[in-house]
Design a protein around this motif. Structure first.
Motif, PDB file in Angstrom:
ATOM      1  N   GLU A 273      -4.600   3.730   2.441  1.00 52.68           N
ATOM      2  CA  GLU A 273      -4.599   2.425   1.763  1.00 52.68           C
ATOM      3  C   GLU A 273      -4.110   1.324   2.700  1.00 52.68           C
ATOM      4  O   GLU A 273      -4.659   0.218   2.707  1.00 52.68           O
TER       5      GLU A 273
ATOM      6  N   SER B 164       0.847  -1.194   0.000  1.00 50.36           N
ATOM      7  CA  SER B 164       0.000   0.000   0.000  1.00 50.36           C
ATOM      8  C   SER B 164       0.884   1.245   0.000  1.00 50.36           C
ATOM      9  O   SER B 164       1.935   1.281   0.630  1.00 50.36           O
TER      10      SER B 164
ATOM     11  N   LYS C 228      -6.884   0.490   5.178  1.00 51.36           N
ATOM     12  CA  LYS C 228      -7.951  -0.250   4.499  1.00 51.36           C
ATOM     13  C   LYS C 228      -7.518  -1.694   4.225  1.00 51.36           C
ATOM     14  O   LYS C 228      -8.279  -2.633   4.459  1.00 51.36           O
TER      15      LYS C 228
END
Length: 167
Positions: free
Chosen positions: A117, A112, A120
């Motif tokens: 990101e 990421s 998540k």
């Protein structure tokens, strides 16, 4: 597991492998617990198993280091030792017969880029890990009839191995 960012592979594999061995290492153990991706995972007190898991995770990471590798597979095998009779009955040898196999296939994604990101991806892997741990629990609870009889009280009655398979 669906897709695992490369930075979370080690934790995901650690949780899955320890869970499998906790439920299928059929010896007396003192249970311990580790936290993996905000999930509690039961593990055995076997240093041999812990060392094997760490070595195989390292091997997996080395073999999937290239960004061109999009998928990796670890296979956990449990064996029964059986006497194998030879043609003329002059000698007997031991053979290993696999009684259970677990396939762990990870789809590898790039690390990421942003903190958002990463957060998540981490939440997604936490959910996937929890689902996989429940699947392991359901399988070991539902499928017991195939487990060979334990014929010794000396150590682990069933040899095991973890292998890396390129996909």
């Amino acid at each position: 597991m669906a897709s695992v960012p490369r930075e979370l592979i080690k934790d995901a594999l650690r949780g899955l492998l320890h869970s499998i061995f906790f439920h299928r290492l059929l010896v007396s153990v003192i249970p311990r617990e580790i936290r993996v991706l905000n999930t509690s995972v039961s593990i055995t007190d076997s240093q041999e198993v812990e060392d094997l898991i760490e070595a195989k995770i390292t091997e997996f990471l080395q073999n999937t280091r290239s960004n061109q590798v999009k998928q990796g597979k670890l296979v956990v095998l449990f064996y029964d030792k059986r006497l194998q009779k030879n043609w003329f009955q002059f000698s007997k040898s031991e053979e290993l017969v696999c009684w259970e196999q677990w396939n762990i296939i990870l789809n590898l994604t790039q690390p990421s880029q942003t903190e958002q990101e990463k957060a998540k991806a981490s939440r997604s892997i936490e959910r996937q890990l929890s689902q996989c741990l429940m699947t392991i629990l359901r399988i070991v609870d539902d499928y017991k009839e195939h487990i060979p009889s334990i014929t010794t009280t000396e150590g682990n009655p069933f040899p095991y191995e973890i292998t890396f398979k390129p996909v």
